[in-house]
Write a protein that holds these residues in place. Structure first.
Motif, PDB file in Angstrom:
ATOM      1  N   SER A  88       0.860  -1.180   0.000  1.00 11.00           N
ATOM      2  CA  SER A  88       0.000   0.000   0.000  1.00 11.00           C
ATOM      3  C   SER A  88       0.898   1.232   0.000  1.00 11.00           C
ATOM      4  CB  SER A  88      -0.917   0.015   1.233  1.00 11.00           C
ATOM      5  OG  SER A  88      -1.750  -1.125   1.242  1.00 11.00           O
ATOM      6  N   SER A 192     -13.624   2.552   1.192  1.00  7.70           N
ATOM      7  CA  SER A 192     -12.521   2.256   0.272  1.00  7.70           C
ATOM      8  C   SER A 192     -13.059   2.357  -1.145  1.00  7.70           C
ATOM      9  CB  SER A 192     -11.952   0.852   0.513  1.00  7.70           C
ATOM     10  OG  SER A 192     -11.400   0.736   1.805  1.00  7.70           O
ATOM     11  N   ASN A 201      -6.312  -3.312  -7.452  1.00  4.34           N
ATOM     12  CA  ASN A 201      -5.288  -2.319  -7.101  1.00  4.34           C
ATOM     13  C   ASN A 201      -5.445  -1.026  -7.916  1.00  4.34           C
ATOM     14  OD1 ASN A 201      -4.202  -4.111  -5.271  1.00  4.34           O
ATOM     15  ND2 ASN A 201      -2.513  -4.757  -6.598  1.00  4.34           N
ATOM     16  N   LYS A 219      -6.014   1.583   8.743  1.00  3.96           N
ATOM     17  CA  LYS A 219      -5.757   0.251   8.193  1.00  3.96           C
ATOM     18  C   LYS A 219      -6.897  -0.695   8.586  1.00  3.96           C
ATOM     19  CE  LYS A 219      -1.896  -2.918   7.472  1.00  3.96           C
ATOM     20  NZ  LYS A 219      -2.698  -4.139   7.401  1.00  3.96           N
ATOM     21  N   ALA A 250      -2.033  -1.738  -3.033  1.00  2.00           N
ATOM     22  CA  ALA A 250      -3.101  -2.373  -2.258  1.00  2.00           C
ATOM     23  C   ALA A 250      -3.775  -1.407  -1.288  1.00  2.00           C
ATOM     24  CB  ALA A 250      -2.542  -3.570  -1.489  1.00  2.00           C
ATOM     25  N   THR A 251      -3.626  -0.105  -1.507  1.00  2.00           N
ATOM     26  CA  THR A 251      -4.176   0.877  -0.569  1.00  2.00           C
ATOM     27  C   THR A 251      -5.684   0.723  -0.399  1.00  2.00           C
ATOM     28  OG1 THR A 251      -2.429   2.442  -1.163  1.00  2.00           O
ATOM     29  CG2 THR A 251      -4.344   3.327  -0.034  1.00  2.00           C
ATOM     30  N   GLN A 252      -6.425   0.546  -1.494  1.00  2.08           N
ATOM     31  CA  GLN A 252      -7.883   0.426  -1.392  1.00  2.08           C
ATOM     32  C   GLN A 252      -8.303  -0.916  -0.815  1.00  2.08           C
ATOM     33  OE1 GLN A 252      -9.482   3.203  -1.875  1.00  2.08           O
ATOM     34  NE2 GLN A 252      -7.575   4.133  -2.587  1.00  2.08           N
ATOM     35  N   GLU A 253      -7.440  -1.910  -0.935  1.00  4.77           N
ATOM     36  CA  GLU A 253      -7.751  -3.244  -0.402  1.00  4.77           C
ATOM     37  C   GLU A 253      -7.519  -3.305   1.100  1.00  4.77           C
ATOM     38  OE1 GLU A 253      -9.014  -7.180  -0.531  1.00  4.77           O
ATOM     39  OE2 GLU A 253      -9.032  -5.710  -2.158  1.00  4.77           O
ATOM     40  N   ASP A 254      -6.482  -2.628   1.571  1.00  2.91           N
ATOM     41  CA  ASP A 254      -6.065  -2.769   2.963  1.00  2.91           C
ATOM     42  C   ASP A 254      -6.347  -1.559   3.844  1.00  2.91           C
ATOM     43  OD1 ASP A 254      -5.159  -5.266   2.312  1.00  2.91           O
ATOM     44  OD2 ASP A 254      -3.066  -4.691   2.106  1.00  2.91           O
ATOM     45  N   TRP A 255      -6.788  -0.446   3.254  1.00  7.77           N
ATOM     46  CA  TRP A 255      -7.011   0.778   4.026  1.00  7.77           C
ATOM     47  C   TRP A 255      -8.367   1.395   3.693  1.00  7.77           C
ATOM     48  CZ3 TRP A 255      -3.330   3.297   7.328  1.00  7.77           C
ATOM     49  CH2 TRP A 255      -2.110   2.619   7.430  1.00  7.77           C
TER      50      TRP A 255
END
Length: 286
Positions: A88, A192, A201, A219, A250-255
């Protein structure tokens, strides 16, 4: 003669006993300890009376502290996290548009963009979004069960800004969601940008004009936390006039991120979020 015989019998041990028998043994003398009523030697010393005491001790618990939010306000590329989904990463560029240019761009966008307020329905209760929005792109965009219809008529200033951002980032964008925060009461809640139409991603380029507002990130908790966000990592990013924030990997997946309401008075702010939209696989937009 008779006297001599009597003495012989006494000296021979016959006196008081049958002839030829030894005298009976004397009875043993009782021990002085027994006579005195004393205890046996092993009990003479008083044994100390010990009693084991059981004290309940509460098991010590590991104290968990709510982490303080970190602040990102300097230009640079920041790797937020790394996991099975990937890295991310965000890139902050304050002053991407210089102040003088940002001033007239803000005024033109505020006046020319066809701003509208969408209505949400949740559990049979309808409410209006606490901000105004507008959509540009040849494909529709659906989020929170609201579909924004295609709008291929890009404003010339928006086209110019898109091309400038594409040249800087190396990414190509085909869509734009515009947000207008009218004052400190306007906001967007935790979410997200991970709709299927954005692909895996997705890259989001966020350009801000007007009043500075705080962009918050948190997060997503691990499966063991069961959806509890109490102890997750958090970030605060002030986005001021002319700043650019790029979210990738992976920012939108994990945050998650949000723009919260504020207690102090805030003037208008425009936020342009450039993105790439893909057609739904089955051709049906939900």
């Amino acid at each position: 003669m008779a006297e001599r015989r009597r003495r012989a019998r006494v000296q021979g041990g016959w006196a008081g006993t049958p002839a030829g028998r030894p005298a009976a043994p004397k009875a043993p003398v009782a021990s002085s300890l027994a006579l005195a009523g004393a205890r046996p030697a092993w009990r003479q010393k008083e044994q100390p009376h010990t009693q084991k005491q059981f004290v309940f001790e509460k098991p010590s618990e590991v104290e968990r502290r709510v982490p303080e939010a970190g602040v990102i306000d300097k230009p640079g590329v920041y790797e937020l996290s790394k996991g099975p989904t990937g890295i991310s990463r965000i890139h902050l560029i304050p002053g991407f548009i210089d102040s003088e240019q940002a001033d007239w761009m803000f005024e033109q966008l505020l006046q020319d963009i066809p701003w509208g307020q969408r209505t949400h329905v949740r559990q049979e209760i309808s409410f209006e979004e606490p901000r105004l929005t507008s959509w540009y792109g040849e494909l529709p965009y659906t989020y929170s069960r609201i579909t924004m219809q295609p709008n291929p008529n890009w404003h010339p200033l928006l086209t110019m800004l898109k091309e400038r951002i594409e040249e800087f980032t190396g990414y190509t964008f085909n869509s734009l969601l515009c947000n207008l925060y009218r004052n400190e009461k306007d906001s967007v809640d935790w979410h997200s940008d991970n709709e299927p139409s954005l692909g895996r991603n997705p890259v989001i380029a966020s350009l801000s004009f007007g009043a500075t507002r705080t962009f918050e990130m948190r997060k997503k908790p691990s499966p063991e936390e069961d959806g509890d966000y109490t102890y997750v990592e958090r970030l605060r990013i002030p986005l001021d006039h002319g700043s650019l924030l790029v979210m990738e990997g992976a920012t939108q997946e994990d945050w998650q991120h949000r723009v919260p309401k504020e207690y102090h008075s805030r003037d208008e702010r425009i936020n342009l979020t450039f993105r790439i939209i893909y057609p739904e696989p089955d051709g049906v937009w939900k």
